[in-house]
Scaffold this motif. Structure first.
Motif, PDB file in Angstrom:
ATOM      1  N   SER A 188      -6.162   5.519   3.831  1.00 40.93           N
ATOM      2  CA  SER A 188      -4.681   5.153   3.622  1.00 40.93           C
ATOM      3  C   SER A 188      -4.350   5.746   2.138  1.00 40.93           C
ATOM      4  O   SER A 188      -5.169   5.823   1.355  1.00 40.93           O
ATOM      5  CB  SER A 188      -4.711   3.730   3.560  1.00 40.93           C
ATOM      6  N   PHE A 242      -7.021  -2.768  -4.566  1.00 36.03           N
ATOM      7  CA  PHE A 242      -7.621  -2.542  -3.258  1.00 36.03           C
ATOM      8  C   PHE A 242      -9.099  -2.325  -3.709  1.00 36.03           C
ATOM      9  O   PHE A 242     -10.069  -2.722  -2.694  1.00 36.03           O
ATOM     10  CB  PHE A 242      -7.054  -1.093  -2.649  1.00 36.03           C
ATOM     11  N   ARG A 249       0.850  -1.157   0.021  1.00 36.16           N
ATOM     12  CA  ARG A 249       0.054   0.021   0.112  1.00 36.16           C
ATOM     13  C   ARG A 249       0.780   1.109  -0.029  1.00 36.16           C
ATOM     14  O   ARG A 249       0.729   2.490  -0.607  1.00 36.16           O
ATOM     15  CB  ARG A 249      -0.752   0.109   1.196  1.00 36.16           C
ATOM     16  N   VAL A 256      -6.121  -7.294   1.580  1.00 38.58           N
ATOM     17  CA  VAL A 256      -6.489  -5.786   1.609  1.00 38.58           C
ATOM     18  C   VAL A 256      -6.981  -5.429   3.060  1.00 38.58           C
ATOM     19  O   VAL A 256      -7.094  -4.393   3.220  1.00 38.58           O
ATOM     20  CB  VAL A 256      -7.530  -5.696   0.203  1.00 38.58           C
ATOM     21  N   THR A 311      -2.018   5.362  -1.078  1.00 39.70           N
ATOM     22  CA  THR A 311      -1.115   4.419  -2.013  1.00 39.70           C
ATOM     23  C   THR A 311      -0.453   5.366  -2.968  1.00 39.70           C
ATOM     24  O   THR A 311      -0.717   6.560  -3.060  1.00 39.70           O
ATOM     25  CB  THR A 311      -2.177   3.537  -2.752  1.00 39.70           C
ATOM     26  N   VAL A 329      -5.112  -3.804   5.860  1.00 41.79           N
ATOM     27  CA  VAL A 329      -4.515  -2.295   5.582  1.00 41.79           C
ATOM     28  C   VAL A 329      -6.252  -1.379   5.830  1.00 41.79           C
ATOM     29  O   VAL A 329      -6.313  -0.608   6.699  1.00 41.79           O
ATOM     30  CB  VAL A 329      -4.318  -1.968   4.575  1.00 41.79           C
TER      31      VAL A 329
END
Length: 340
Positions: A300, A229, A205, A241, A302, A244
């Motif tokens: 999050s 994702f 990620r 996935v 990426t 995270v």
């Protein structure tokens, strides 16, 4: 830059033949950071060792920068390997040598003159942030510093490709992040193609552009990290996935909330890319006759943009709830009713 064609690696064991890498076809572009993720025994370590011929393929081809590695003579293979750097989980440093001497070692083998070696070593020490530690021995360094020495050594010959074999698995989370940031910095500054293997989705990620998921020697899924994702297809990919997007503490908190009798409707929203930046909840509260309570959420980043999930409690009439769900979907945000 890197092309794998029908790549197979088998080992003969006392229990019979084991296929560690099974008919893999893969292309990795120049200058990208490509991640290979899988659990122990998936074949990912064997795969990365096939790239620089530390393992010889049973069949198929490995092509790097236009050279078919498993068809090169011994002399040409040695030359080709100098364009491929590798860093390891447990650093593999020479404990009787200082930081400078460890970094200098590949240049000594290549026969680079001492003055030129020393200049290159100082340049690499600055690049990896080890100023003032050149005379230290590995036993005097932290885990993160040891890995920085490993990275500097791998870059000594100005490689085109950097292979990372579980490079952060032996490090704590904070040190892991600093090493990943260093790899991103090196990738940008040097235009290096980076291939890394890991069992941690956090690593994928944080720094990878694309990812391949391995299971039982095969690549079962691959693609742009953000797309993987967003739409994980295989159960294994969904598990990674989830590491995270729905960490264990989130799962536990939501489970406890759902045990409450008056919890009402709970929706899980999944944001990808620019949708994660929209004031969605504010717009819902202003537009519809419902009350909204945020239960849990995480965004999050990426390399291809933000990704996140949000759990909300929505209270209101059933017809109004349907309108809210329709509105959310119009905003290109995935929504799932998880209660009732």
């Amino acid at each position: 830059m890197i092309s794998l064609s029908n790549l197979v690696k088998t080992f003969n064991t006392r229990d019979g033949k084991v296929t560690a890498v099974d008919e893999i076809n893969l292309t990795i572009d120049e200058g990208e950071i490509f991640g290979i993720i899988g659990y122990s025994g998936a074949g990912k370590s064997t795969l990365i060792r096939l790239l620089n011929m530390l393992e010889t393929p049973s069949s198929g081809e490995v092509t790097i920068a236009g050279k078919t590695m498993n068809k090169l003579s011994s002399k040409k293979l040695r030359a080709a390997r100098q364009e491929i750097g590798m860093i390891f989980q447990h650093f593999n440093l020479l404990w009787s040598r200082t930081v400078k001497e460890n970094i200098s070692f590949p240049l000594e083998i290549k026969g680079v003159p001492k003055t030129e070696r020393d200049e290159r070593v100082e340049e690499l020490i600055r690049l990896v942030g080890l100023e003032g530690r050149g005379g230290s021995y590995p036993s005097q360094l932290s885990g993160g510093q040891k890995q920085r020495v490993g990275i500097a050594r791998a870059l000594a010959n100005n490689p085109k490709v950097l292979l990372c074999d579980e490079a952060t698995s032996a490090l704590d989370p904070k040190t892991t992040d600093s090493i990943l940031e260093l790899l991103v910095d090196i990738n940008k500054k040097l235009g290096l193609t980076v291939v890394l293997i890991t069992h941690e989705m956090h690593v994928i990620r944080k720094i990878c552009h694309r990812v391949a998921v391995m299971e039982q020697g095969k690549i079962v899924e691959q693609g742009n990290v953000l797309e993987v994702f967003k739409h994980p297809k295989q159960e294994m990919t969904k598990e990674f996935v989830k590491q995270v997007t729905e960490p264990e503490e989130t799962e536990e908190a939501i489970r406890h909330l759902l045990e409450e009798e008056d919890i009402g409707h709970v929706l899980q929203l999944t944001f990808v890319g620019r949708e994660a930046e929209k004031p969605l909840i504010t717009n819902i509260i202003r537009t519809f006759d419902v009350t909204v309570n945020i239960l849990q959420g995480k965004i999050s980043q990426t390399q291809n943009g933000p990704y996140g999930s949000l759990f909300i409690n929505v209270d209101g009439e059933a017809s109004e709830l349907e309108r809210v769900i329709a509105y959310i979907r119009e905003q290109k945000v995935q929504v799932e009713v998880i209660h009732p």
